[in-house]
Design a protein around this motif. Structure first.
Motif, PDB file in Angstrom:
ATOM      1  N   VAL A 245       0.839  -1.199   0.000  1.00 20.04           N
ATOM      2  CA  VAL A 245       0.000   0.000   0.000  1.00 20.04           C
ATOM      3  C   VAL A 245       0.875   1.250   0.000  1.00 20.04           C
ATOM      4  O   VAL A 245       0.645   2.182  -0.777  1.00 20.04           O
ATOM      5  N   GLY A 281     -11.780   0.955  16.042  1.00 19.66           N
ATOM      6  CA  GLY A 281     -12.182   0.743  14.656  1.00 19.66           C
ATOM      7  C   GLY A 281     -12.365   2.020  13.855  1.00 19.66           C
ATOM      8  O   GLY A 281     -12.070   2.037  12.669  1.00 19.66           O
ATOM      9  N   ILE A 282     -12.794   3.098  14.478  1.00 20.31           N
ATOM     10  CA  ILE A 282     -13.140   4.290  13.693  1.00 20.31           C
ATOM     11  C   ILE A 282     -11.908   4.850  12.986  1.00 20.31           C
ATOM     12  O   ILE A 282     -11.981   5.301  11.843  1.00 20.31           O
ATOM     13  N   MET A 284      -9.452   3.158  11.810  1.00 16.64           N
ATOM     14  CA  MET A 284      -9.181   2.328  10.637  1.00 16.64           C
ATOM     15  C   MET A 284     -10.221   2.559   9.542  1.00 16.64           C
ATOM     16  O   MET A 284      -9.932   2.448   8.357  1.00 16.64           O
ATOM     17  N   VAL A 285     -11.463   2.865   9.936  1.00 18.07           N
ATOM     18  CA  VAL A 285     -12.486   3.189   8.937  1.00 18.07           C
ATOM     19  C   VAL A 285     -12.031   4.393   8.126  1.00 18.07           C
ATOM     20  O   VAL A 285     -12.069   4.395   6.896  1.00 18.07           O
ATOM     21  N   TYR A 287      -9.009   5.524   7.835  1.00 15.82           N
ATOM     22  CA  TYR A 287      -7.822   5.116   7.078  1.00 15.82           C
ATOM     23  C   TYR A 287      -8.235   4.470   5.758  1.00 15.82           C
ATOM     24  O   TYR A 287      -7.717   4.796   4.688  1.00 15.82           O
ATOM     25  N   GLY A 288      -9.212   3.539   5.842  1.00 14.71           N
ATOM     26  CA  GLY A 288      -9.682   2.848   4.640  1.00 14.71           C
ATOM     27  C   GLY A 288     -10.314   3.798   3.644  1.00 14.71           C
ATOM     28  O   GLY A 288     -10.056   3.730   2.437  1.00 14.71           O
ATOM     29  N   VAL A 289     -11.128   4.717   4.153  1.00 18.52           N
ATOM     30  CA  VAL A 289     -11.792   5.681   3.273  1.00 18.52           C
ATOM     31  C   VAL A 289     -10.755   6.556   2.579  1.00 18.52           C
ATOM     32  O   VAL A 289     -10.809   6.772   1.366  1.00 18.52           O
ATOM     33  N   LEU A 291      -7.696   5.833   1.993  1.00 15.22           N
ATOM     34  CA  LEU A 291      -6.980   4.992   1.027  1.00 15.22           C
ATOM     35  C   LEU A 291      -7.730   4.964  -0.301  1.00 15.22           C
ATOM     36  O   LEU A 291      -7.146   5.162  -1.380  1.00 15.22           O
ATOM     37  N   VAL A 292      -9.042   4.724  -0.233  1.00 14.08           N
ATOM     38  CA  VAL A 292      -9.858   4.697  -1.453  1.00 14.08           C
ATOM     39  C   VAL A 292      -9.816   6.062  -2.145  1.00 14.08           C
ATOM     40  O   VAL A 292      -9.666   6.153  -3.371  1.00 14.08           O
ATOM     41  N   VAL A 295      -6.532   6.610  -3.966  1.00 17.46           N
ATOM     42  CA  VAL A 295      -6.493   5.865  -5.229  1.00 17.46           C
ATOM     43  C   VAL A 295      -7.380   6.566  -6.260  1.00 17.46           C
ATOM     44  O   VAL A 295      -7.049   6.648  -7.442  1.00 17.46           O
ATOM     45  N   MET A 296      -8.508   7.111  -5.785  1.00 18.22           N
ATOM     46  CA  MET A 296      -9.457   7.754  -6.689  1.00 18.22           C
ATOM     47  C   MET A 296      -8.888   9.034  -7.288  1.00 18.22           C
ATOM     48  O   MET A 296      -8.977   9.266  -8.486  1.00 18.22           O
TER      49      MET A 296
END
Lengths: 322, 290
Positions: A245, A281-282, A284-285, A287-289, A291-292, A295-296
């Protein structure tokens, strides 16, 4: 020459960090960011310069980590163990590479086979006696520089910085050497490279060995810092994901992309953890968003921002064993 | 070693476990096997579906098998939207970006679940959860037998869809020649989204068949990801019959491997099988050489 000057400047600046600040938080952050940098650089050699998408780089990481840990348990000095760890990781890389490339695995097939090898090693590490099984291995504690165990974060920071410097030099060499040109030719068009006399098999094999060795250095460093390793840390998908990543987000096949990517992701992870640490968890949520979103909106990676179109590398087309 | 009384139950157990694997892999067959989208959010999507089934049972008292009518369309809609709105738009059609985007989605899904449900493992209880059926010297849990039948039905439906419907023909056309399909007036983005939706709908069905005899926690999907990819490759990319047989085979390998070499090494059997197939027969055990 410009690459060498930039690397020297980067290393000199970062090396001064412990002289400027005593803050453990700051030094720890820099050290962990450098460590992520090392993993990303290692992955980038095979994935970025070579175009071979490994999804199981933890395989080499874990090998290096276990060799480093086991050698010390047998009473070996860690400085002497380090080259062994690198060698073992490179050897594992060569074996996996020899099998995969001999049978022409590409694209997602190569990604999956590396992932599967990492899983095999994870399950093996859980089952065989000399890895300590699921309990993991502790490294005997003897704090001294001669024993590669440092009382302060600064020591570890300089250690990982020198490993990153080596990785950067290897990448710079790949950009300018004949071998690097071969590797990038194989990435861009294997058939064309073969037509002009490049042996893609040997080139890819050397790349995976080199990449594996640096990843193994990351594993060895991990063991020195945390003095502990278990099968999940060593061979679980987490490390593979972290390496790829950072390299992709930063910019594949570039010298500074993995550095920028690792730094950006570490800043992001730290920031979200501090801001939302109380809710599991929040962070990481987010973080994931992000990340997307990266990439976008930054599809060529951070290092690719502002790079002229003609420098863009040709889009690699997935062609599983045609 | 080859006592029928031990071997037969292990075999049957492997087949029923394999049916569950096949159910999970059928959706991936469409997404990865046909369209070559590496969907690393597959396991996380299954986890979401499992929580949906769990909530329907716990909050509304809806039976998991009845929940099929809600969860399957729900997952289809989720899949269609994810592909159309997020994956397609974010990835710019590049493989490495699809990988990152689905990875990002998996991280988001898993941690949303962690936020909502903590990391507790949850199960549901139905009247038939503990029912068993005797077959020869073996006793098999009734839900496992039903999921076996479910796997057969779902794969038959998918085969019919691909062979007989316009959508199936369009999917095959897009998989083979994207530009050509576009020139023939096929809406390629729509076909991709439909396929992704159907792939996730299969996971919805899998969740409904799975939960009466299984559990759910935020990480439950990760155990299925590599197994599902294994089955898709094993069965020959894009073959639903292959995925079904591949799933059953993997279940049997794991069960027999566990019987002879111990629980953890049974897993190695799967990965070793996977590596061997990738290296020596990447067209899959049942696929024709391209």
């Amino acid at each position: 020459m410009r690459d060498l000057a930039a690397i020297a400047l980067f290393v000199a600046l970062v090396a001064c960090a412990p002289l400027v600040t005593q803050s453990g938080v700051v030094l720890n952050f820099i050290m962990m960011a450098l460590y992520a940098c090392l993993l990303a650089q290692a992955w980038n050699i095979l994935g970025g310069f070579g175009g071979q998408f490994s999804f199981g780089h933890a395989l080499f990481f874990g090998t290096g980590a276990y060799v480093q840990a086991i050698a010390q348990q047998l009473g070996m000095n860690p400085w002497a163990a380090l080259p062994l760890a690198l060698l073992a990781s490179a050897a594992v890389g060569a074996v996996v590479g020899a099998l995969s490339f001999r049978y022409g695995l590409k694209g997602s097939y190569f990604a999956l086979v590396t992932l599967a090898f990492a899983e095999v090693f994870r399950v093996l590490a859980l089952s065989v006696p000399f890895t300590g099984g699921g309990v993991g291995l502790m490294v005997p504690l003897r704090e001294s520089a001669a024993n590669m165990q440092f009382a302060t974060r600064a020591g570890y920071l300089w250690l990982v910085l020198s490993l990153v410097a080596v990785a950067l030099l290897v990448s710079a060499w790949l950009r300018h050497s004949r071998f690097g040109a071969y590797l990038q030719a194989v990435r861009d068009n294997e058939d064309a490279a073969r037509a002009v006399g490049v042996d893609p098999f040997r080139v890819k094999l050397a790349a995976i060995g080199l990449s594996g060795a640096l990843m193994g250095a990351g594993g060895a460093f991990y063991v020195q810092v945390f003095q502990y390793i278990d099968p999940g840390i060593a061979f679980g998908p987490g490390t593979s994901v972290e390496a790829l990543v950072a390299a992709i987000v930063g910019g594949m096949g570039t010298l500074w992309g993995p550095v920028l990517g690792a730094l950006a992701l570490h800043v992001l992870a730290d920031f979200t953890r501090n801001l939302f640490g109380q809710l599991p968890g929040i962070n990481m949520v987010i973080y994931g968003v992000v990340l997307v979103l990266i990439v976008m909106f930054v599809p060529r990676g951070i290092a690719g921002i502002g790079v002229p179109v003609r420098w863009r590398r040709a889009r690699s087309k997935e062609s599983p064993r045609e | 070693m080859l006592d029928f009384g031990i071997l037969f139950p292990a075999l049957l157990n492997g087949l029923t476990t394999g049916a569950v694997y096949a159910l999970v892999a059928l959706g991936l067959t469409l997404i990865y096997g046909v369209l070559h989208i590496i969907n690393f959010a597959h396991g996380a999507s299954l986890m979401l579906a499992l929580y949906a089934v769990y909530l329907l049972k716990e909050k509304l008292g809806i039976d998991p098998y009845l929940a099929l009518v809600a969860v399957v369309p729900g997952m289809f809609a989720l899949g269609y939207l994810l592909q159309r709105v997020v994956i397609n738009r974010a990835s710019h059609g590049k493989d490495e970006n699809i990988l990152l985007v689905t990875l990002g989605l998996a991280i988001v899904m898993e941690n949303l679940a962690l936020l909502a449900f903590k990391s507790d493992t949850r199960t549901i209880e139905t009247a038939y959860t503990l029912s068993t059926v005797a077959i020869g010297p073996a006793t098999i849990a009734l839900p496992k037998l039903i999921s076996f039948a479910g796997a057969l039905v779902v794969s038959a439906l998918l085969m019919l869809l691909m062979a007989r419907t316009d959508l199936g023909r369009a999917i095959r056309a897009v998989a083979r020649e994207k530009q050509g399909a576009r020139l023939m007036g096929i809406d390629v983005d729509h076909v991709y989204a439909m396929s992704f939706g159907i792939g996730l709908a299969c996971l919805g069905a899998a969740a409904c068949f799975l939960l009466p005899a299984y559990y759910v926690n935020p990480q439950v999907g990760s155990g299925f990801v590599l197994v599902a990819f294994t089955i898709v490759v094993l069965g020959g990319m894009g073959s639903f019959a292959g995925a079904l047989v591949g799933g059953l085979l993997v279940g049997v390998v794991e069960s027999l491997g566990g019987l002879y070499f111990g629980e953890s090494l049974g897993q190695i059997g799967i990965f070793a099988l996977f590596i061997a197939v990738l290296l020596f027969r990447p067209q899959g055990l049942f696929g024709a050489r391209a």
